[in-house]
Write an enzyme that holds these catalytic residues in place. Structure first.
Site, short mmCIF file in Angstrom:
data_model
loop_
_atom_site.label_atom_id
_atom_site.label_comp_id
_atom_site.label_asym_id
_atom_site.label_seq_id
_atom_site.Cartn_x
_atom_site.Cartn_y
_atom_site.Cartn_z
NE ARG A 170 -13.43 -3.32 6.81
CZ ARG A 170 -12.50 -3.35 5.87
NH1 ARG A 170 -12.50 -4.32 4.97
NH2 ARG A 170 -11.56 -2.43 5.81
NE ARG A 197 -16.50 -3.47 2.44
CZ ARG A 197 -15.21 -3.38 2.14
NH1 ARG A 197 -14.74 -3.94 1.04
NH2 ARG A 197 -14.39 -2.70 2.90
NE ARG A 232 -4.38 -0.21 2.39
CZ ARG A 232 -5.29 -1.19 2.51
NH1 ARG A 232 -4.94 -2.42 2.48
NH2 ARG A 232 -6.55 -0.88 2.65
#
Ligand code: AMP
Length: 207
Positions: free
Chosen positions: A154, A127, A88
């Site tokens: 999340r 999500r 990343r």
């Protein structure tokens, strides 16, 4: 087959990784999944990582590089692996190259899944993940379509954190697209197409 999946949070990396794992029978290495498991178990690693993850910041390079270095030496990677959410940063990419060199392995392809940031904000808002098996579903699922487990959102998928994750992605991770293009490894796909179409394009490019 050794693959890196690049893309913003919510671009569909996890969904495509699951399909590629099934297709090629290779190991799925998601640094986000490893870190979430450590947070859940409240290990020293999890406690350290949690403060960064809650804010949508990146966990320090040295921590994730160490994790991936160890994970790549496990037996199930012998047939190949998919790195999902790693590297990343440029530092992580350079460290990965040196770890792979030490292990006598290489990367076959880097798949970059491209999705507009506004589409991502909307996607992550709906999500949901299964607490039992990690399956990725949506707010309309009352239970997991794979194992009937409970679905949850999340904490870092809530809109206030998502904006920060997208900024972190643009600043720290997006430059890796050029890095891997320069290494002639890049496959770019339009991640706004239906899941099966995205997968078909990736599979075709990998052949
Ligand atoms: P993900 O599930 O890939 O979206 O990752 C969730 C969170 O875990 C990220 O927002 C970061 O805080 C942390 N994380 C996952 N992978 C990395 C990585 N390669 N480098 C640093 N932090 C990471």
């Amino acid at each position: 087959m050794n693959i890196i999946l690049l893309g913003a949070p919510g671009a569909g990396k996890g969904t495509q990784a699951a399909k590629l794992v099934a297709e090629y029978d290779i190991a799925h290495i998601s640094t986000g999944d490893i870190l979430r498991a450590a947070v859940k178990a409240q290990t020293p690693l999890g406690i350290e990582a949690q403060s960064f993850m809650d804010k949508g910041e990146l966990v320090p390079d040295s921590v994730v590089i160490g994790l991936v270095r160890e994970r790549l030496q496990e037996k199930d990677t012998a047939r190949g692996f998919i790195l999902d959410g790693f590297p990343r940063t440029t530092t992580q990419a350079v460290a990965l190259a040196s770890v792979l060199n030490e292990l006598g392995r290489n990367i076959d392809a880097v798949v970059a899944v491209d999705v507009d940031p506004e589409v991502i904000v909307a996607r992550l808002n709906t999500r949901r993940l299964c607490r039992m098996c990690g399956h990725i579903g949506s707010a309309s699922d009352t239970s997991c379509q794979v194992c009937n487990g409970e679905m949850y959102q999340r904490d870092d998928d809530k809109p206030e954190t998502v904006r920060n994750r997208l900024e972190v992605y643009a600043k720290q991770t997006a430059p890796l697209i050029d890095y891997y293009r320069g290494a002639d490894l890049l496959i770019e796909v339009d991640g706004e197409q239906p899941v099966e179409q995205v997968f078909a394009e990736i599979s075709k490019a990998l052949k």
